[in-house]
Design an enzyme around this catalytic site. Sequence first.
Site, PDB file in Angstrom:
ATOM      1  N   THR A 105       0.737  -1.021  -0.111  1.00 38.87           N
ATOM      2  CA  THR A 105      -0.067   0.078  -0.057  1.00 38.87           C
ATOM      3  C   THR A 105       1.142   1.182   0.015  1.00 38.87           C
ATOM      4  O   THR A 105       1.823   1.203   0.384  1.00 38.87           O
ATOM      5  CB  THR A 105      -0.995  -0.018   1.385  1.00 38.87           C
ATOM      6  OG1 THR A 105       0.036   0.141   2.501  1.00 38.87           O
ATOM      7  CG2 THR A 105      -1.884  -1.164   1.476  1.00 38.87           C
ATOM      8  N   GLU A 158      13.226  -5.333   0.316  1.00 37.63           N
ATOM      9  CA  GLU A 158      14.213  -5.134  -0.890  1.00 37.63           C
ATOM     10  C   GLU A 158      13.439  -3.955  -1.697  1.00 37.63           C
ATOM     11  O   GLU A 158      14.338  -3.187  -2.425  1.00 37.63           O
ATOM     12  CB  GLU A 158      14.459  -6.284  -1.611  1.00 37.63           C
ATOM     13  CG  GLU A 158      15.319  -6.211  -2.902  1.00 37.63           C
ATOM     14  CD  GLU A 158      16.614  -5.589  -2.671  1.00 37.63           C
ATOM     15  OE1 GLU A 158      17.556  -6.404  -2.116  1.00 37.63           O
ATOM     16  OE2 GLU A 158      17.042  -4.502  -2.685  1.00 37.63           O
ATOM     17  N   GLY A 216       3.281   9.454 -17.386  1.00 33.84           N
ATOM     18  CA  GLY A 216       2.891   8.647 -16.309  1.00 33.84           C
ATOM     19  C   GLY A 216       4.232   8.254 -15.251  1.00 33.84           C
ATOM     20  O   GLY A 216       4.112   7.358 -14.771  1.00 33.84           O
ATOM     21  N   LYS A 234      14.416   6.875   1.247  1.00 38.50           N
ATOM     22  CA  LYS A 234      15.228   5.603   0.955  1.00 38.50           C
ATOM     23  C   LYS A 234      16.684   5.569   1.473  1.00 38.50           C
ATOM     24  O   LYS A 234      16.915   4.560   1.738  1.00 38.50           O
ATOM     25  CB  LYS A 234      15.309   5.685  -0.394  1.00 38.50           C
ATOM     26  CG  LYS A 234      13.815   5.575  -1.400  1.00 38.50           C
ATOM     27  CD  LYS A 234      13.881   5.678  -2.447  1.00 38.50           C
ATOM     28  CE  LYS A 234      12.614   5.306  -3.199  1.00 38.50           C
ATOM     29  NZ  LYS A 234      12.503   5.906  -4.640  1.00 38.50           N
ATOM     30  N   GLY A 324       8.575   1.063 -11.680  1.00 35.45           N
ATOM     31  CA  GLY A 324       7.782   0.000 -12.605  1.00 35.45           C
ATOM     32  C   GLY A 324       7.153  -1.025 -12.086  1.00 35.45           C
ATOM     33  O   GLY A 324       7.804  -1.552 -11.161  1.00 35.45           O
TER      34      GLY A 324
HETATM   35  N1  NAP Z   1       4.916   2.317  -8.542  1.00 37.58           N
HETATM   36  C1  NAP Z   1       6.274   1.845  -8.237  1.00 37.58           C
HETATM   37  O1  NAP Z   1       7.008   1.937  -9.282  1.00 37.58           O
HETATM   38  C2  NAP Z   1       6.646   1.614  -6.935  1.00 37.58           C
HETATM   39  C3  NAP Z   1       8.122   1.407  -6.701  1.00 37.58           C
HETATM   40  C4  NAP Z   1       8.821   1.010  -5.644  1.00 37.58           C
HETATM   41  C5  NAP Z   1       7.892   1.031  -4.322  1.00 37.58           C
HETATM   42  N2  NAP Z   1       6.557   1.495  -4.365  1.00 37.58           N
HETATM   43  C6  NAP Z   1       5.790   1.541  -3.285  1.00 37.58           C
HETATM   44  O2  NAP Z   1       4.907   0.306  -3.491  1.00 37.58           O
HETATM   45  C7  NAP Z   1       3.678   0.797  -2.822  1.00 37.58           C
HETATM   46  C8  NAP Z   1       2.419   0.585  -3.718  1.00 37.58           C
HETATM   47  O3  NAP Z   1       2.639   1.488  -4.644  1.00 37.58           O
HETATM   48  P1  NAP Z   1       1.963   1.495  -6.118  1.00 37.58           P
HETATM   49  O4  NAP Z   1       2.466   1.959  -6.955  1.00 37.58           O
HETATM   50  O5  NAP Z   1       1.158   0.027  -6.413  1.00 37.58           O
HETATM   51  O6  NAP Z   1       0.552   2.389  -5.446  1.00 37.58           O
HETATM   52  P2  NAP Z   1      -1.078   2.384  -6.013  1.00 37.58           P
HETATM   53  O7  NAP Z   1      -0.842   2.115  -7.404  1.00 37.58           O
HETATM   54  O8  NAP Z   1      -1.612   3.613  -5.449  1.00 37.58           O
HETATM   55  O9  NAP Z   1      -1.704   1.046  -5.215  1.00 37.58           O
HETATM   56  C9  NAP Z   1      -1.879   1.033  -3.870  1.00 37.58           C
HETATM   57  C10 NAP Z   1      -3.164   0.248  -3.579  1.00 37.58           C
HETATM   58  O10 NAP Z   1      -3.222  -0.094  -2.347  1.00 37.58           O
HETATM   59  C11 NAP Z   1      -4.479   0.136  -1.720  1.00 37.58           C
HETATM   60  N3  NAP Z   1      -4.707   0.406  -0.433  1.00 37.58           N
HETATM   61  C12 NAP Z   1      -4.648   1.748   0.234  1.00 37.58           C
HETATM   62  N4  NAP Z   1      -4.773   1.551   1.611  1.00 37.58           N
HETATM   63  C13 NAP Z   1      -5.357   0.142   1.843  1.00 37.58           C
HETATM   64  C14 NAP Z   1      -5.663  -0.645   2.758  1.00 37.58           C
HETATM   65  N5  NAP Z   1      -5.810  -0.029   4.187  1.00 37.58           N
HETATM   66  N6  NAP Z   1      -6.022  -1.750   2.600  1.00 37.58           N
HETATM   67  C15 NAP Z   1      -5.927  -2.496   1.513  1.00 37.58           C
HETATM   68  N7  NAP Z   1      -5.560  -1.846   0.490  1.00 37.58           N
HETATM   69  C16 NAP Z   1      -4.887  -0.496   0.551  1.00 37.58           C
HETATM   70  C17 NAP Z   1      -4.845   1.387  -2.714  1.00 37.58           C
HETATM   71  O11 NAP Z   1      -6.572   1.346  -2.894  1.00 37.58           O
HETATM   72  P3  NAP Z   1      -7.262   2.715  -3.195  1.00 37.58           P
HETATM   73  O12 NAP Z   1      -6.706   3.027  -4.510  1.00 37.58           O
HETATM   74  O13 NAP Z   1      -8.768   2.314  -3.140  1.00 37.58           O
HETATM   75  O14 NAP Z   1      -6.852   3.841  -2.085  1.00 37.58           O
HETATM   76  C18 NAP Z   1      -4.440   0.884  -4.076  1.00 37.58           C
HETATM   77  O15 NAP Z   1      -5.195   0.097  -4.977  1.00 37.58           O
HETATM   78  C19 NAP Z   1       3.822   2.299  -2.152  1.00 37.58           C
HETATM   79  O16 NAP Z   1       4.453   2.347  -0.937  1.00 37.58           O
HETATM   80  C20 NAP Z   1       5.046   2.900  -3.076  1.00 37.58           C
HETATM   81  O17 NAP Z   1       5.860   3.952  -2.672  1.00 37.58           O
HETATM   82  C21 NAP Z   1       5.926   1.847  -5.702  1.00 37.58           C
END
Ligand code: NAP
Length: 342
Positions: A105, A158, A216, A234, A324
């Site tokens: 999340t 990681e 994006g 980080k 990504g």
């Molecule tokens: N995207 C990347 O490339 C990347 C890379 C490295 C690390 N990360 C990290 O990985 C995590 C996820 O990133 P993401 O890009 O996948 O974010 P995202 O697309 O916003 O997805 C997060 C999901 O978690 C859900 N969520 C929020 N609160 C929740 C809860 N209490 N219970 C269950 N689900 C919940 C959200 O639902 P709603 O939309 O309904 O709020 C959303 O579907 C973040 O911490 C981010 O910093 C991301």
Amino acid sequence: MSGPYKSFRMKTVKLIVVGFGTIGKGVLEVLRMKRKYVEDKYEVSLLVAAICEVSGTLVNPKGIDIDSALECAQRGKLREHPDWKPIKTLDAIKDIEGDIVLELTPGDIKTGEPGLSHIIAALESGKNVVTSNKAPLAIRFHELTGLAQKKGLALGYEATVGGAIPIINLYRDNLEINQVNSIYGILNGTSNYILTKMFEEDITLDTALKEAQELGIAERDPTYDINGVDTAVKLVILANSLMGKRISYKDICVTGITGVSTDSLELAKKHGYAIKLIGDVVNMEVSPRLVPLNHPLNVSGTLNAIMLDTDVAGTLTLVGHGAGKIQTASSVFSDIMDIVRG
Ligand SMILES: NC(=O)c1ccc[n+]([C@@H]2O[C@H](COP(=O)([O-])OP(=O)(O)OC[C@H]3O[C@@H](n4cnc5c(N)ncnc54)[C@H](OP(=O)(O)O)[C@@H]3O)[C@@H](O)[C@H]2O)c1
């Protein structure tokens, strides 16, 4: 393994996926691609027992069908999935039988929530945790790693730093006898993309940011990327896990890239330098710095780069995709496979 003994020897590892956004979907796509590899090599069947979203949870003790879950999520209709139940995330984490909670999340950097509570609940209920959510680790690193240790469980993080770059596990598995003297890194792909575009195309920060948002690459609210907070968070995780420090993100002095002008980039270029947003553990600082054009940290676009100076191995530089969905899922699987093997 093939043949008639397969079903006898196959062990099942049950996953509870918390957060079904970009990374949650990426993890399931990679699981679909690599499931057979894991079964054949380790005789372990990775089964998705639950997928938690804000509105409810998909639950199936025999394993949720990945195709239909992804398809329903794509249509924004997870509630129409036959396994959907109105179970709250914390209850699912505590009550559903599972071996690994994948905490994916978004995290609030001031409170670490909701991930902090998810990770504590998972460990308290005897489940291993793998997370890509940096906020809880940046705020309560030693408390969380200590809890995992006390419970004899794994806490893999990681994917919180450097996207696909396997820096944490590389250090743990291969560099343990090394003392890390310094860590410098480009740890935020969005700001690096913006600085690269400004440098190469002589455009303003606003224009480069707008382009990044259209592609994006930058989020709708890119504040933490641009103001350096994401890099600081980080850096804290790297300092605590690779250098044994006990710091939180409030200890880092942070300057973002908003003050970098096209004129300053032009001047830097004239003298053989680029300007990069560098996280520096030694000086506990995140700031735009001059980097020689032929320096290993001068990576372009959304790439991340991490340079370690160690007492035995010398200097190491790792370069790779800092974000990504599939690339980050690679790091999530680095931690999952560690638990599968162990
Ligand atoms: N995207 C990347 O490339 C990347 C890379 C490295 C690390 N990360 C990290 O990985 C995590 C996820 O990133 P993401 O890009 O996948 O974010 P995202 O697309 O916003 O997805 C997060 C999901 O978690 C859900 N969520 C929020 N609160 C929740 C809860 N209490 N219970 C269950 N689900 C919940 C959200 O639902 P709603 O939309 O309904 O709020 C959303 O579907 C973040 O911490 C981010 O910093 C991301």
